[in-house]
Write an enzyme that holds these catalytic residues in place. Structure first.
Site, PDB file in Angstrom:
ATOM      1  N   SER A 244       0.822  -1.210   0.000  1.00 32.15           N
ATOM      2  CA  SER A 244       0.000   0.000   0.000  1.00 32.15           C
ATOM      3  C   SER A 244       0.854   1.257   0.000  1.00 32.15           C
ATOM      4  CB  SER A 244      -0.898   0.040   1.230  1.00 32.15           C
ATOM      5  OG  SER A 244      -1.541  -1.180   1.426  1.00 32.15           O
TER       6      SER A 244
HETATM    7  N1  SAH Z   1       0.353  -4.232   4.077  1.00 33.98           N
HETATM    8  C1  SAH Z   1       1.004  -5.082   3.104  1.00 33.98           C
HETATM    9  C2  SAH Z   1       0.185  -5.242   1.858  1.00 33.98           C
HETATM   10  C3  SAH Z   1      -0.847  -6.259   2.056  1.00 33.98           C
HETATM   11  S1  SAH Z   1      -1.691  -6.685   0.579  1.00 33.98           S
HETATM   12  C4  SAH Z   1       2.355  -4.542   2.774  1.00 33.98           C
HETATM   13  O1  SAH Z   1       2.838  -3.658   3.487  1.00 33.98           O
HETATM   14  O2  SAH Z   1       2.982  -5.025   1.839  1.00 33.98           O
HETATM   15  C5  SAH Z   1      -2.825  -7.809   1.289  1.00 33.98           C
HETATM   16  C6  SAH Z   1      -2.256  -9.189   1.546  1.00 33.98           C
HETATM   17  O3  SAH Z   1      -3.296  -9.932   2.139  1.00 33.98           O
HETATM   18  C7  SAH Z   1      -1.843  -9.935   0.288  1.00 33.98           C
HETATM   19  O4  SAH Z   1      -0.517 -10.340   0.421  1.00 33.98           O
HETATM   20  C8  SAH Z   1      -2.807 -11.134   0.262  1.00 33.98           C
HETATM   21  O5  SAH Z   1      -2.197 -12.317  -0.230  1.00 33.98           O
HETATM   22  C9  SAH Z   1      -3.160 -11.277   1.729  1.00 33.98           C
HETATM   23  N2  SAH Z   1      -4.394 -11.976   2.033  1.00 33.98           N
HETATM   24  C10 SAH Z   1      -5.608 -11.909   1.427  1.00 33.98           C
HETATM   25  N3  SAH Z   1      -6.495 -12.698   2.057  1.00 33.98           N
HETATM   26  C11 SAH Z   1      -5.831 -13.280   3.113  1.00 33.98           C
HETATM   27  C12 SAH Z   1      -6.200 -14.209   4.142  1.00 33.98           C
HETATM   28  N4  SAH Z   1      -7.433 -14.708   4.256  1.00 33.98           N
HETATM   29  N5  SAH Z   1      -5.262 -14.569   5.045  1.00 33.98           N
HETATM   30  C13 SAH Z   1      -3.999 -14.077   4.968  1.00 33.98           C
HETATM   31  N6  SAH Z   1      -3.587 -13.228   4.020  1.00 33.98           N
HETATM   32  C14 SAH Z   1      -4.499 -12.818   3.091  1.00 33.98           C
END
Ligand code: SAH
Length: 222
Positions: free
Chosen positions: A70
C-alpha cells in the site's frame, strides 16, 4: 550506532526515508512514533528489485502474486488509528511484502502475521531478517481464522478488504482492543475501526479504502 552518514538502518537510504516521513507529516500524519517508524524502516528491502528505485515515493507498488504494497500514507493513517503504545501483541492479516509488519514491529511489542500466499510470506520473512526486525512471527494460512495460539491481541490489522468482520478475529481481540478492517459493500470499501468494550462491539467508519480482496473462509472465495 550511526556512522559515516549511514541512517539507523545502516544503509545509505536514510535521507530518502527522512524525506518520506516529512511528506507524510505535511500530508497530515501527526503521530511522532509512526513518523519515526517510517524514517527508520528500510522500505526498499520490502519491494521487488524492479521497483526499488521508487521505494521511498508515497505510492503503492506491485509486490508479485498480483498483490500490492500500500501507499505509505495509507499505512501511516492506519497505524495512527491503532494508537499503539509499544507494548501490544498485534495480529496482522495479510503480511504482503512485510513492510507494514515491520512498521507494526517498531510500534508494538510483538507482531503475529498471517499470509495466505506462501511465496509472499517467504520473501517477507527474508526482508524482515535483512532489516533486522526481531519481534515478528509469520504463519502461512488463512488469516480470517486468526492465529488462536497467541490470542488475545490488543490490536488486529486486516490488510485486505472482506465482506464481513471474521468472527474468529472478534473472538481473538482483547477487551479494550482495536481492530482495523476494510469492509466491502456493493463494490466500495470502507476502512472500519472495530472496538471491543465490555460486552459490545463498536464499529466506526474511518473513510474510503481500496485494498486487495480478503480471500478465505470468512472472506471472499478464491
Ligand atoms: N500491508 C502489506 C500489503 C498487504 S496486501 C504490505 O505492506 O505489503 C494484502 C495481503 O493480504 C496480500 O498479500 C494477500 O495475499 C493477503 N491476504 C488476502 N487474504 C488473506 C487471508 N485470508 N489470510 C492471509 N492473508 C491474506
Amino acid at each position: 550506532m550511526v556512522s559515516r552518514g549511514l541512517g539507523a538502518a545502516g544503509d545509505s537510504f536514510g535521507g530518502y526515508r527522512a524525506r518520506l516521513a516529512e511528506t507524510l507529516r505535511v500530508a497530515g500524519i501527526r503521530d511522532l512514533a509512526v513518523l519515526r517508524a517510517v524514517a527508520e524502516t528500510p522500505r526498499h528491502l520490502f519491494v521487488p528489485e524492479a521497483v526499488r528505485h521508487r521505494a521511498y515515493e508515497d505510492v503503492a507498488l506491485p509486490i508479485g502474486a498480483g498483490q500490492t504494497i500500500s501507499r505509505p500514507f495509507t499505512q501511516a493513517r492506519y497505524l495512527e488509528a491503532l494508537r499503539l503504545t509499544g507494548r501490544e501483541k498485534v495480529l496482522e492479516v495479510g503480511t504482503g511484502s512485510g513492510y507494514q509488519t515491520a512498521l507494526l514491529a517498531a510500534l508494538a511489542g510483538q507482531v503475529f502475521s498471517v499470509e495466505r500466499v506462501r511465496a509472499l510470506a517467504e520473501s517477507a520473512q527474508h526482508a524482515l531478517k535483512a532489516a533486522a526486525v526481531p519481534n515478528v512471527s509469520i504463519l502461512v494460512g488463512d488469516g480470517t481464522l486468526g492465529w488462536s495460539a497467541y490470542a488475545p491481541y490488543q490490536a488486529i490489522v486486516v490488510a485486505a478488504g472482506g465482506p464481513e468482520v471474521p468472527p474468529p478475529l472478534v473472538e481473538q481481540l482483547a477487551p479494550g482492543g482495536r481492530m482495523l478492517i476494510p469492509l466491502e459493500r456493493g463494490g466500495a470499501q470502507t476502512l472500519t475501526l472495530v472496538e471491543r468494550t465490555a460486552g459490545e462491539l463498536r464499529h466506526t467508519p474511518l473513510g474510503d479504502a481500496r485494498f486487495v480482496p480478503l480471500v478465505g473462509e470468512h472472506g471472499f472465495d478464491a
